[in-house]
Design a protein around this motif. Structure first.
Motif, PDB file in Angstrom:
ATOM      1  N   VAL A   7     -12.249   9.096  -5.865  1.00 12.49           N
ATOM      2  CA  VAL A   7     -11.167   8.891  -6.829  1.00 12.49           C
ATOM      3  C   VAL A   7     -11.617   7.808  -7.799  1.00 12.49           C
ATOM      4  O   VAL A   7     -11.869   6.664  -7.385  1.00 12.49           O
ATOM      5  CB  VAL A   7      -9.862   8.466  -6.133  1.00 12.49           C
ATOM      6  CG1 VAL A   7      -8.770   8.164  -7.165  1.00 12.49           C
ATOM      7  CG2 VAL A   7      -9.398   9.543  -5.165  1.00 12.49           C
ATOM      8  N   ALA A   8     -11.755   8.162  -9.055  1.00 10.33           N
ATOM      9  CA  ALA A   8     -12.173   7.211 -10.099  1.00 10.33           C
ATOM     10  C   ALA A   8     -11.356   7.531 -11.345  1.00 10.33           C
ATOM     11  O   ALA A   8     -11.735   8.375 -12.150  1.00 10.33           O
ATOM     12  CB  ALA A   8     -13.666   7.338 -10.386  1.00 10.33           C
ATOM     13  N   GLN A   9     -10.211   6.881 -11.478  1.00  6.25           N
ATOM     14  CA  GLN A   9      -9.276   7.227 -12.536  1.00  6.25           C
ATOM     15  C   GLN A   9      -8.620   5.989 -13.110  1.00  6.25           C
ATOM     16  O   GLN A   9      -8.536   4.941 -12.457  1.00  6.25           O
ATOM     17  CB  GLN A   9      -8.198   8.167 -11.989  1.00  6.25           C
ATOM     18  CG  GLN A   9      -7.299   7.517 -10.950  1.00  6.25           C
ATOM     19  CD  GLN A   9      -6.317   8.488 -10.313  1.00  6.25           C
ATOM     20  OE1 GLN A   9      -6.697   9.583  -9.910  1.00  6.25           O
ATOM     21  NE2 GLN A   9      -5.046   8.089 -10.224  1.00  6.25           N
ATOM     22  N   ALA A  10      -8.134   6.134 -14.334  1.00  7.74           N
ATOM     23  CA  ALA A  10      -7.349   5.070 -14.940  1.00  7.74           C
ATOM     24  C   ALA A  10      -5.938   5.092 -14.367  1.00  7.74           C
ATOM     25  O   ALA A  10      -5.479   6.083 -13.820  1.00  7.74           O
ATOM     26  CB  ALA A  10      -7.314   5.263 -16.453  1.00  7.74           C
ATOM     27  N   ALA A  26      -3.028   0.492  -6.790  1.00  9.67           N
ATOM     28  CA  ALA A  26      -2.487  -0.272  -5.666  1.00  9.67           C
ATOM     29  C   ALA A  26      -1.293  -1.082  -6.164  1.00  9.67           C
ATOM     30  O   ALA A  26      -1.164  -1.356  -7.363  1.00  9.67           O
ATOM     31  CB  ALA A  26      -3.546  -1.193  -5.057  1.00  9.67           C
ATOM     32  N   ALA A  27      -0.450  -1.462  -5.234  1.00  2.16           N
ATOM     33  CA  ALA A  27       0.789  -2.161  -5.572  1.00  2.16           C
ATOM     34  C   ALA A  27       0.656  -3.666  -5.392  1.00  2.16           C
ATOM     35  O   ALA A  27      -0.231  -4.149  -4.683  1.00  2.16           O
ATOM     36  CB  ALA A  27       1.928  -1.641  -4.691  1.00  2.16           C
ATOM     37  N   ALA A  28       1.572  -4.393  -6.034  1.00  2.00           N
ATOM     38  CA  ALA A  28       1.722  -5.810  -5.715  1.00  2.00           C
ATOM     39  C   ALA A  28       2.191  -5.923  -4.270  1.00  2.00           C
ATOM     40  O   ALA A  28       3.011  -5.120  -3.809  1.00  2.00           O
ATOM     41  CB  ALA A  28       2.734  -6.460  -6.650  1.00  2.00           C
ATOM     42  N   ALA A  29       1.689  -6.905  -3.547  1.00  3.50           N
ATOM     43  CA  ALA A  29       2.001  -7.050  -2.127  1.00  3.50           C
ATOM     44  C   ALA A  29       2.541  -8.454  -1.870  1.00  3.50           C
ATOM     45  O   ALA A  29       1.789  -9.392  -1.608  1.00  3.50           O
ATOM     46  CB  ALA A  29       0.760  -6.792  -1.283  1.00  3.50           C
ATOM     47  N   GLY A  53      -3.434  11.426  -6.443  1.00  5.21           N
ATOM     48  CA  GLY A  53      -2.412  12.369  -6.033  1.00  5.21           C
ATOM     49  C   GLY A  53      -1.138  11.761  -5.462  1.00  5.21           C
ATOM     50  O   GLY A  53      -0.187  12.477  -5.177  1.00  5.21           O
ATOM     51  N   ILE A  54      -1.118  10.438  -5.274  1.00  2.00           N
ATOM     52  CA  ILE A  54       0.069   9.758  -4.769  1.00  2.00           C
ATOM     53  C   ILE A  54       0.191   8.431  -5.510  1.00  2.00           C
ATOM     54  O   ILE A  54      -0.720   8.016  -6.230  1.00  2.00           O
ATOM     55  CB  ILE A  54      -0.013   9.466  -3.257  1.00  2.00           C
ATOM     56  CG1 ILE A  54      -1.213   8.527  -2.961  1.00  2.00           C
ATOM     57  CG2 ILE A  54      -0.127  10.746  -2.442  1.00  2.00           C
ATOM     58  CD1 ILE A  54      -1.217   7.945  -1.569  1.00  2.00           C
ATOM     59  N   PRO A 100       8.334   3.500  -8.349  1.00  2.00           N
ATOM     60  CA  PRO A 100       8.127   3.294  -6.918  1.00  2.00           C
ATOM     61  C   PRO A 100       8.335   1.829  -6.518  1.00  2.00           C
ATOM     62  O   PRO A 100       7.964   0.911  -7.252  1.00  2.00           O
ATOM     63  CB  PRO A 100       6.675   3.707  -6.696  1.00  2.00           C
ATOM     64  CG  PRO A 100       6.322   4.547  -7.875  1.00  2.00           C
ATOM     65  CD  PRO A 100       7.124   3.997  -9.017  1.00  2.00           C
ATOM     66  N   ALA A 101       8.944   1.627  -5.348  1.00  2.00           N
ATOM     67  CA  ALA A 101       9.092   0.295  -4.774  1.00  2.00           C
ATOM     68  C   ALA A 101       9.347   0.450  -3.282  1.00  2.00           C
ATOM     69  O   ALA A 101       9.908   1.462  -2.836  1.00  2.00           O
ATOM     70  CB  ALA A 101      10.234  -0.468  -5.435  1.00  2.00           C
TER      71      ALA A 101
END
Length: 399
Positions: free
Chosen positions: A179-182, A186-189, A331-332, A236-237
């Motif tokens: 997976v190499a995409q713009a 990842a989310a803030a954690a 994909g997610i 998303p959250a």
């Protein structure tokens, strides 16, 4: 394994990297305690970063971290960096692997043994076929507690770096896919801890108490309304209550109770909103039950959002090695956190996912006692990161 990848690793390098990966997996160490790991990696980079040989400089930083410089064709060209994280998790391994962890209660349940090894592999490939400019190989401690990247940056070892790249194994994808995409990767954690303080009493006389356990129970339920009712459904959250500590005996109402958990968001506005709602609801529930609330929210790594330019370099590198059919979308929306985001606040870069599921295998989740990454992932990761560094270096040199 694609020929374009496998052909870059002769038997000596291939066997050496496999032995290193197994050794690291068998002897995992927790965040900022990776002393043996760092020693093994330093020896490996000096052994495998040939033909540069003794021209490879290795600097110890951030306690147990290492930064090695692989010379490029032009020492005056822009410098790029590749990061591999090296720490393990406090989990008892249950994989049944012949090289399973010998350290009780500690295992590489997130693939950092592979990340460290593919960084060494990338160093070797870059030593054999250099980038235009120098490439720094960053072997970072303490990713699992979200502190290692900040410590590396604070050391000033990356001052002057023009681009940085990293990757993570992912068993949702088979070996050979990348997976190499713009965009969001990842989310803030962030983490939260809420202590409700009341008045203790005998369990048989609850009317004499200000019961923090009752308040904590109501708070756990009320917090579920933050994502469901306050966050825009298109964004998303995640808000997860993961801990609850209170009381010492069945007939005693304690004077305090503490809950804690994690907040995951992918944009600054939602990150601020969720934190504000946690505080508002905690103080409201506390007031309702005659309690006081001590709310603490600790900001962790910010989101990773790959920019177009750096993602394009990584995408082109991956396509050249595994073919366009194997460079796939995530994909997610990934709500996991990754402290590589701290680098990207200061240095342009991109983060990739590298397929790590063996043929016929199940997509075992990371941070599981049964997690492992297939060996093939380390060769794909090494080759893709090395080629990404070459392409980034060449592009930056022509600006």
């Amino acid at each position: 394994m694609p020929t374009a990848v496998g052909g870059q690793f002769d038997a000596g390098l291939r066997n050496g990297l496999l032995a290193l990966r197994r050794d690291l997996h068998q002897h995992p160490e927790l965040s900022f305690a990776e002393a043996r790991t760092a020693a093994q990696l330093e020896a490996a980079i000096r052994q495998f970063a040939t033909p540069a040989g003794d021209t490879v400089s290795v600097q110890q930083v951030a306690g147990t971290g290492l930064v090695a410089r692989i010379p490029g064709l032009s020492r005056s060209a822009p410098v790029v960096a590749i990061r591999g994280d090296i720490d393990a998790l406090p989990i008892q391994e249950d994989t049944g692997l012949p090289y399973a962890s010998v350290n009780a209660g500690v295992m590489h349940a997130c693939g950092h043994d592979v990340h460290a090894t593919w960084a060494i592999g990338a160093a070797s490939l870059l030593a054999r076929r250099p980038a235009h400019g120098d490439v720094l190989i960053v072997l970072q401690p303490a990713e699992e507690i979200g502190e290692g990247a900040s410590a590396i940056l604070a050391s000033d070892a990356l001052d002057g770096v023009s681009a940085i790249f990293g990757a993570h194994v992912d068993r949702r994808f088979p070996v050979g896919q990348v997976v190499a995409q713009a965009g969001s990767l990842a989310a803030a954690a962030d983490t939260f801890s809420i202590t409700l303080r009341g008045r203790g009493a005998h369990g048989a006389r609850p009317h004499e108490s200000a019961d923090p356990i009752l308040g904590a129970g109501m708070l756990v339920v009320a917090l579920q309304s933050v994502v469901s009712r306050r966050v825009n459904p298109s964004v998303p959250a995640v808000l997860t209550v993961a801990t609850l500590q209170a009381g010492t005996a069945s007939n005693i109402i304690p004077d305090h109770a503490t809950i804690g958990g994690t907040l995951r968001t992918i944009d600054p506005q939602t990150r601020t909103l969720v934190a504000e709602e946690v505080r508002r609801i905690a103080h409201g529930i506390a007031a309702t039950h005659g309690l006081e609330a001590d709310v603490r929210i600790e900001l962790g790594p910010p989101p990773i959002v790959n920019p177009e330019r750096e993602a394009m370099w990584a995408h082109a590198a991956a396509v050249s090695l595994v073919g366009s059919n194997n460079v796939v979308p995530l994909g997610i929306t990934n709500m996991g956190g990754e402290d590589f985001a701290y680098y990207m606040e200061r240095i342009p870069g991109a983060f990739l996912r590298i397929g790590a599921r063996e043929a016929g295998g199940e997509p075992t989740p990371a941070h599981s006692p049964k997690f492992f990454a297939d060996d093939g992932a380390l060769f794909i990761g090494a080759a893709v990161l090395a080629e990404t560094a070459r392409r980034a270096s060449a592009a930056l040199a022509t600006r």
